[in-house]
Design a protein around this motif. Structure first.
Motif, short mmCIF file in Angstrom:
data_model
loop_
_atom_site.label_atom_id
_atom_site.label_comp_id
_atom_site.label_asym_id
_atom_site.label_seq_id
_atom_site.Cartn_x
_atom_site.Cartn_y
_atom_site.Cartn_z
N ALA A 16 -3.52 4.32 -2.85
CA ALA A 16 -3.97 5.06 -4.02
C ALA A 16 -2.83 5.57 -4.88
CB ALA A 16 -4.85 6.25 -3.60
N TRP A 17 -1.57 5.51 -4.38
CA TRP A 17 -0.48 6.06 -5.21
C TRP A 17 0.75 5.16 -5.34
CZ3 TRP A 17 4.12 8.41 -2.97
CH2 TRP A 17 4.12 8.51 -1.58
N PHE A 18 0.80 4.05 -4.60
CA PHE A 18 1.87 3.08 -4.90
C PHE A 18 1.46 1.70 -4.39
CE2 PHE A 18 3.00 4.66 -0.70
CZ PHE A 18 3.50 3.56 -0.02
N PRO A 19 1.89 0.65 -5.10
CA PRO A 19 1.59 -0.72 -4.67
C PRO A 19 2.52 -1.16 -3.55
CG PRO A 19 2.88 -0.77 -6.69
CD PRO A 19 2.64 0.68 -6.38
N GLY A 20 1.99 -1.98 -2.64
CA GLY A 20 2.85 -2.45 -1.57
C GLY A 20 2.09 -3.24 -0.53
N ASN A 21 2.75 -3.46 0.60
CA ASN A 21 2.17 -4.14 1.74
C ASN A 21 1.70 -3.07 2.70
OD1 ASN A 21 1.37 -6.22 3.36
ND2 ASN A 21 3.43 -6.97 3.85
N HIS A 22 0.43 -2.65 2.60
CA HIS A 22 -0.03 -1.43 3.22
C HIS A 22 -0.67 -1.64 4.59
CE1 HIS A 22 0.77 1.44 -0.03
NE2 HIS A 22 0.58 0.41 -0.83
N HIS A 23 -0.09 -2.52 5.38
CA HIS A 23 -0.51 -2.67 6.78
C HIS A 23 0.56 -2.06 7.66
CE1 HIS A 23 -1.56 -4.63 10.63
NE2 HIS A 23 -2.78 -4.57 10.16
N PRO A 24 0.20 -1.37 8.76
CA PRO A 24 1.23 -0.71 9.57
C PRO A 24 2.26 -1.65 10.18
CG PRO A 24 -0.92 -0.66 10.67
CD PRO A 24 -1.16 -1.10 9.26
N SER A 25 1.96 -2.94 10.24
CA SER A 25 2.91 -3.88 10.83
C SER A 25 4.12 -4.15 9.93
CB SER A 25 2.22 -5.21 11.14
OG SER A 25 1.71 -5.81 9.96
N ASP A 26 4.04 -3.76 8.65
CA ASP A 26 5.16 -3.99 7.73
C ASP A 26 5.80 -2.65 7.39
OD1 ASP A 26 7.05 -4.97 6.03
OD2 ASP A 26 5.65 -5.83 4.58
N LYS A 27 6.79 -2.25 8.20
CA LYS A 27 7.48 -0.99 8.00
C LYS A 27 8.70 -1.19 7.10
CE LYS A 27 7.69 1.58 11.80
NZ LYS A 27 7.83 2.01 13.22
N ALA A 28 9.08 -0.15 6.40
CA ALA A 28 10.20 -0.25 5.46
C ALA A 28 10.84 1.12 5.30
CB ALA A 28 9.72 -0.76 4.10
N THR A 29 12.03 1.15 4.71
CA THR A 29 12.65 2.41 4.32
C THR A 29 12.17 2.77 2.91
OG1 THR A 29 14.61 1.24 3.50
CG2 THR A 29 14.66 2.04 5.78
N TYR A 30 12.35 4.03 2.53
CA TYR A 30 11.79 4.53 1.28
C TYR A 30 12.78 5.42 0.53
CZ TYR A 30 6.94 3.23 2.46
OH TYR A 30 5.80 2.54 2.75
N THR A 31 12.74 5.33 -0.81
CA THR A 31 13.29 6.34 -1.69
C THR A 31 12.17 6.75 -2.63
OG1 THR A 31 15.50 5.37 -1.60
CG2 THR A 31 15.05 6.91 -3.38
N VAL A 32 11.88 8.03 -2.70
CA VAL A 32 10.81 8.54 -3.55
C VAL A 32 11.40 9.57 -4.50
CG1 VAL A 32 8.57 9.70 -3.66
CG2 VAL A 32 9.08 8.15 -1.76
N ALA A 33 11.44 9.25 -5.79
CA ALA A 33 11.91 10.17 -6.82
C ALA A 33 10.71 10.56 -7.66
CB ALA A 33 12.98 9.52 -7.69
N VAL A 34 10.37 11.85 -7.67
CA VAL A 34 9.17 12.30 -8.37
C VAL A 34 9.53 13.45 -9.30
CG1 VAL A 34 8.54 13.77 -6.39
CG2 VAL A 34 6.82 13.19 -8.11
N THR A 35 9.05 13.34 -10.55
CA THR A 35 9.30 14.35 -11.57
C THR A 35 8.03 15.15 -11.81
OG1 THR A 35 10.96 12.94 -12.62
CG2 THR A 35 10.04 14.72 -13.96
N VAL A 36 8.16 16.48 -11.79
CA VAL A 36 7.02 17.38 -11.93
C VAL A 36 7.42 18.54 -12.83
CG1 VAL A 36 6.07 16.77 -9.67
CG2 VAL A 36 7.69 18.68 -9.85
N PRO A 37 6.47 19.32 -13.33
CA PRO A 37 6.82 20.49 -14.15
C PRO A 37 7.72 21.45 -13.38
CG PRO A 37 4.50 19.99 -14.40
CD PRO A 37 5.00 19.11 -13.30
#
Length: 473
Positions: A183-204
């Motif tokens: 619901a908030w990012f596109p990807g390969n959303h099965h638990p068998s495909d693990k990856a590292t992440y960088t999340v940069a989010v801008t808010v008020p």
């Protein structure tokens, strides 16, 4: 997930079909321009599968590639609920690809690039197909950038449990098990495909934005603040989280120096118990597998479950108590570091976390593990189905997955003896650290470590229908 009676009974959400922007065309680096050549071994390129045939969510996940890293750049407006995002996905092709899919629910895709060149985009429900102008070679590492936006959806299952994007008065919380991360990012959303992440989010400015891993940057400009979080250990997408709101954030360290990052509304006293719980679990389960720990506590969210989001479990208004903290922290070893190969292996997550509660109650509450076993054995709900064979997706978080799953572990303990059993508790997450494992991997591992044939135990307790009777019970 939380061990309380109001457990989530999951079911696939209905797909939401949206009209996308007009397709774009382009070429990938290294292709030959015909959409089907440039592959290894002379093979022809073909589209990657639109799903991984998970027994409960057959369309979840995608074939043909393995994600290595997600770099998500997000901008959120709590007033309108609108999220604008860019997902920069680094992956390795596991076949020659003429096209490939990503999972995305409810948001609109504006366009995509593959290795810097425009690619065509089309959609059917939650499946977004990306078609580069030229084939991606088998074994090649490639980058896909997808721009998207919209108001993220809350996914509600047949039992009324909510996941996905949960709006609050001043922000939102993203929770992902089993399909909510779509619901908030596109990807390969099965638990068998693990990856590292960088999340940069801008808010008020004035709001906090908390995700997994470590906060590597915080910058403010023009009345808005950008938070950048980095997860260097592999993570299944359902464990990714993002919490935006007026939280009180703190950073401290355990006695061993591990960072403890917390975000909460108010200052719940139980946050102070995290280092002690972690120290106890490290003694039982082995070295902690991640670079930090902590918690997110938001009483404005009322989903009636807690969730083992990686590094930083989430607790809603009703679930932040000591047994649940023990449970969700145990998941960092069992479920997060060792993740299921498919959703059929869910019991491996919940059985260990439930057994951790039993062990903690014995050490600190004076309740012998056998007493917890006997109570679970007497509970009719634990015999609705075998823990390794939930009948439907709605049953993945049913009582047998927790209670009967923990009973399986106790029967293993009785069969192999305490020395071998506690060695298994430590050895299992060490062997499959940051990897995926199945039920079959576990039963083979236990038999190899114990030197015992436990087929009768598995047949009765793990796969058998109904409550055992006679000597086997």
């Amino acid at each position: 997930m939380d061990p309380h009676p109001l457990r989530r009974r999951r079911a696939p959400a209905a797909a939401v079909a949206l009209l996308l922007a007009l397709p774009l065309t382009g070429c990938t680096a290294g292709g030959d321009g015909d959409g089907g050549g440039g592959t290894r071994g002379g093979g022809r390129a073909a589209p990657g599968a639109a799903g991984l045939r998970d027994p409960y969510f057959p369309r979840l996940g995608n074939g043909g590639y393995d994600v290595r890293h997600y770099a998500l750049t997000l901008d959120y407006d709590p007033r309108t609920g609108r999220l604008s995002g860019s997902a920069d996905i680094t992956a390795r092709a596991t076949q020659a690809l003429s096209a490939f899919n990503v999972d995305l629910t409810g948001l609109t895709v504006q366009g995509a690039l593959v290795d810097g060149e425009a690619a065509a985009v089309s959609r059917s429900g939650t499946e977004v197909t990306v078609r580069p102008g030229a084939a991606v070679k088998d074994g090649a590492t490639f980058r896909t950038v997808i721009r998207y936006s919209g108001v993220p959806v809350t996914i509600t299952d047949a039992e009324g449990a909510e996941e996905g994007w949960l709006r609050t008065a001043d922000g939102a919380v993203a929770l992902g098990e089993p399909t909510g991360s779509t619901a908030w990012f596109p990807g390969n959303h099965h638990p068998s495909d693990k990856a590292t992440y960088t999340v940069a989010v801008t808010v008020p400015e004035g709001l906090e934005a908390v995700s997994n891993g470590e906060l590597t940057a915080r910058t403010s400009r023009g009345g808005r603040t950008t938070f950048t979080w980095r997860s260097t250990e592999p993570m299944a997408s359902y464990l990714a989280t993002l919490a935006i709101g007026r939280y009180r954030t703190t950073t401290s360290r355990t006695g061993s120096g591990l960072p403890v990052h917390t975000a909460a509304r108010g200052n719940p006293a139980l946050l102070g118990e995290i280092p002690e719980v972690l120290e106890w679990e490290t003694g039982k389960f082995g070295p902690y597998p991640f670079s930090s720990t902590g918690a997110i506590v938001d009483p404005l969210v009322d989903v009636q479950y807690a969730l083992e989001t990686q590094n930083r479990p989430f607790f809603d208004k009703s679930t932040f108590d000591l047994p649940t903290l023990v449970h969700e922290m145990a998941h960092q070893w069992y479920g997060n570091s060792v993740s299921p190969k498919s959703w059929r292996d869910m019991w491996l997550n919940e059985s260990f976390a439930t057994y951790a509660e039993w062990l903690y109650a014995e050490d600190f509450g004076g309740t012998p593990v056998q007493e917890s076993f006997d109570e679970a054995f007497a509970d009719e709900e634990n015999w609705a189905f075998p823990p390794a064979k939930p009948p439907t997706a709605e049953d993945l978080s049913g009582p047998p997955v927790y209670g009967r799953g923990a009973m399986v572990l106790h029967k293993v303990r009785q069969a192999v003896g305490d020395d071998t059993f506690f060695a298994i508790l430590r050895g299992w997450p060490a062997k499959y650290r940051h990897a995926n494992a199945s039920t079959e991997d576990f039963t083979r591992y236990v038999e190899a470590e114990s030197g015992k044939d436990l087929s009768g135990l598995w047949d009765t307790w793990l796969y058998g229908e109904g409550r055992p009777t006679g000597p086997s019970a």
